[in-house]
Design an enzyme around this catalytic site. Structure first.
Site, mmCIF file in Angstrom:
data_model
loop_
_atom_site.group_PDB
_atom_site.id
_atom_site.type_symbol
_atom_site.label_atom_id
_atom_site.label_comp_id
_atom_site.label_asym_id
_atom_site.label_seq_id
_atom_site.Cartn_x
_atom_site.Cartn_y
_atom_site.Cartn_z
ATOM 1 N N THR A 87 -1.451 -5.863 3.131
ATOM 2 C CA THR A 87 -1.906 -7.723 2.262
ATOM 3 C C THR A 87 -0.297 -7.504 2.268
ATOM 4 O O THR A 87 0.312 -6.713 1.439
ATOM 5 C CB THR A 87 -2.179 -7.328 1.174
ATOM 6 N N LYS A 162 -5.315 -15.239 1.322
ATOM 7 C CA LYS A 162 -5.243 -14.217 0.332
ATOM 8 C C LYS A 162 -4.775 -14.282 -0.889
ATOM 9 O O LYS A 162 -5.332 -13.732 -1.783
ATOM 10 C CB LYS A 162 -4.499 -13.145 1.109
ATOM 11 N N LYS A 237 -1.007 -5.451 -7.991
ATOM 12 C CA LYS A 237 -0.238 -5.999 -6.466
ATOM 13 C C LYS A 237 -0.215 -7.310 -6.086
ATOM 14 O O LYS A 237 1.124 -8.095 -5.877
ATOM 15 C CB LYS A 237 -0.455 -4.991 -5.848
HETATM 16 P P1 NAD Z 1 -3.532 3.851 2.096
HETATM 17 O O1 NAD Z 1 -2.256 4.187 1.778
HETATM 18 O O2 NAD Z 1 -4.579 4.402 1.709
HETATM 19 O O3 NAD Z 1 -3.128 3.107 3.722
HETATM 20 C C1 NAD Z 1 -1.832 2.908 4.157
HETATM 21 C C2 NAD Z 1 -1.318 4.363 5.212
HETATM 22 O O4 NAD Z 1 -0.344 3.179 6.098
HETATM 23 C C3 NAD Z 1 -1.543 5.087 4.501
HETATM 24 O O5 NAD Z 1 -2.021 6.382 5.953
HETATM 25 C C4 NAD Z 1 -0.338 5.543 4.947
HETATM 26 O O6 NAD Z 1 0.350 6.990 5.451
HETATM 27 C C5 NAD Z 1 0.295 4.258 5.867
HETATM 28 N N1 NAD Z 1 1.850 4.107 6.615
HETATM 29 C C6 NAD Z 1 2.725 4.144 5.338
HETATM 30 N N2 NAD Z 1 4.408 4.258 5.602
HETATM 31 C C7 NAD Z 1 3.890 4.048 7.582
HETATM 32 C C8 NAD Z 1 4.523 3.637 8.408
HETATM 33 N N3 NAD Z 1 6.308 3.641 8.463
HETATM 34 N N4 NAD Z 1 3.994 3.619 9.895
HETATM 35 C C9 NAD Z 1 2.906 4.246 10.061
HETATM 36 N N5 NAD Z 1 1.780 5.047 8.814
HETATM 37 C C10 NAD Z 1 2.386 4.535 7.458
HETATM 38 O O7 NAD Z 1 -3.247 1.664 2.356
HETATM 39 P P2 NAD Z 1 -4.880 1.217 1.874
HETATM 40 O O8 NAD Z 1 -6.018 0.937 0.328
HETATM 41 O O9 NAD Z 1 -6.055 0.944 3.839
HETATM 42 O O10 NAD Z 1 -4.121 -0.238 2.434
HETATM 43 C C11 NAD Z 1 -3.150 -0.933 3.255
HETATM 44 C C12 NAD Z 1 -3.572 -2.497 3.101
HETATM 45 O O11 NAD Z 1 -4.192 -3.253 2.808
HETATM 46 C C13 NAD Z 1 -2.796 -2.543 1.217
HETATM 47 O O12 NAD Z 1 -1.656 -3.180 2.174
HETATM 48 C C14 NAD Z 1 -3.694 -3.132 0.556
HETATM 49 O O13 NAD Z 1 -3.279 -3.621 -0.281
HETATM 50 C C15 NAD Z 1 -4.724 -4.277 1.997
HETATM 51 N N6 NAD Z 1 -5.918 -4.299 1.398
HETATM 52 C C16 NAD Z 1 -6.241 -3.098 0.606
HETATM 53 C C17 NAD Z 1 -7.923 -2.685 0.010
HETATM 54 C C18 NAD Z 1 -8.487 -1.704 -0.982
HETATM 55 O O14 NAD Z 1 -9.224 -2.198 -1.037
HETATM 56 N N7 NAD Z 1 -7.850 -1.227 -0.179
HETATM 57 C C19 NAD Z 1 -8.509 -4.364 -0.030
HETATM 58 C C20 NAD Z 1 -7.597 -5.085 0.617
HETATM 59 C C21 NAD Z 1 -6.478 -4.848 1.167
#
Ligand code: NAD
Length: 290
Positions: A87, A162, A237
């Site tokens: 997102t 979204k 967010k």
């Molecule tokens: P998270 O923080 O668990 O995962 C993100 C991952 O990206 C981490 O493991 C981090 O180490 C990695 N990362 C960061 N910078 C990086 C880079 N430069 N290169 C490679 N890897 C890198 O977050 P999440 O909960 O998995 O969410 C991910 C996305 O999904 C977000 O944009 C969030 O808004 C969206 N989202 C999350 C949810 C939820 O319930 N968690 C629901 C809908 C949407």
């Protein structure tokens, strides 16, 4: 299909695992060194992107997406798809899509709804922006990771869908919580309130499917001490992204702005960080008018 996956966090890890379980070859990269069973590890983002048919990214925000895009697009084959499921702001999604087009790569912005449960269960909903050709190529992967994929039009439209959806969600959750708190003060039983509203014109997903009152309606995070679920921090967010987009598009969104301000106060100055976004109800319960 040869698939690269960057960002194996709470969402990306189980999504990648589902692709492996469906028989795809997946290599992954995460700066935190996170690994997922069955996913081979690439040494860098660029290596992860080399030779793949589809490169999926699931990253925290737009600036990280832009920096990863700078590294991966030059390494990708022409005709490959960069499928971003994070997102992020609409502007970043469109900037990355332009960069892809210039390099002969197909770009899709495909944020998801359904949270960590949906990622694990393969029941996410994808809202997708980008060219039809890219959408068709990614469709088999959407079918593995999710239960529904809606092609919303040009690049950025997935992110637009979204944040509009989640702006409605934030506003209706607040309205539902403040109404329960008012009903309490008026001496109206919560179950009676639910029985009336859930079948009357005040009904919504927040009331009917995710009721913020413990012990009332279907089981929801309210029944688990408001453990997320969908964290208030993530709602904040998304509401910030909605306001950023509204400001860029000169759209008047007063309810969205107020929802953002309330979640900001809740997460940053009250006890909302790490709690489910429906914990707005105990917040209102504790407050009085002044
Ligand atoms: P998270 O923080 O668990 O995962 C993100 C991952 O990206 C981490 O493991 C981090 O180490 C990695 N990362 C960061 N910078 C990086 C880079 N430069 N290169 C490679 N890897 C890198 O977050 P999440 O909960 O998995 O969410 C991910 C996305 O999904 C977000 O944009 C969030 O808004 C969206 N989202 C999350 C949810 C939820 O319930 N968690 C629901 C809908 C949407």
């Amino acid at each position: 299909m040869q698939i690269g996956f960057i960002g194996l966090g709470n969402m990306g890890g189980p999504m990648a695992a589902n692709l492996v379980a469906a028989g795809h070859t997946v290599k992954g990269f995460d700066v935190a060194g996170t690994s997922t069973a069955g996913v081979s590890v690439a040494a860098s983002a660029a290596e992860d992107a080399t030779g793949v048919d589809v490169l999926i990214t699931m990253l925290p925000n737009g600036s990280i997406l832009r920096s990863v895009a700078d590294q991966v697009i030059p390494a990708m084959s022409k005709g490959a798809v960069l499928l971003d499921c994070s997102t992020v702001d609409v502007e970043s999604a469109r900037a990355v899509a332009d960069q892809c087009t210039a390099a002969g790569v197909l770009a899709l912005d495909a944020p998801v709804s359904g949270g960590i449960g949906g990622a694990s269960g393969g029941t996410l909903t994808f809202m997708v922006g980008g060219e039809e050709a890219g959408f068709n190529k990614a469709l088999p992967l959407f079918e593995i990771m999710g239960q529904k994929a809606v092609h919303c039009g040009a690049s950025g439209n997935g992110q637009a869908a979204k944040i509009c959806n989640n702006m409605i969600l934030g506003v209706t959750m607040i309205a539902t919580c403040e109404s329960f708190a008012l009903a309490d003060k008026l001496g109206l039983d919560r179950q009676k309130m639910f029985d009336v509203v859930s079948t009357s014109s005040g009904y919504s997903w927040s009331m009917n499917a995710y009721c913020p009152a413990p012990g009332v309606g279907p089981t929801s995070p309210a029944d688990n001490d408001y453990k997320p679920g969908f964290a208030a921090d993530l709602m904040l967010k998304d509401l910030r992204l909605a306001q950023q987009a509204a400001s860029g598009a000169d759209a008047d969104t007063p309810m969205g702005a107020l929802a953002q301000a309330l979640y900001e106060q809740f997460v940053e100055n009250e006890d909302g960080a790490g709690r489910d976004f429906s914990a707005m109800l105990p917040r209102f319960e504790q407050r009085s008018r002044s």
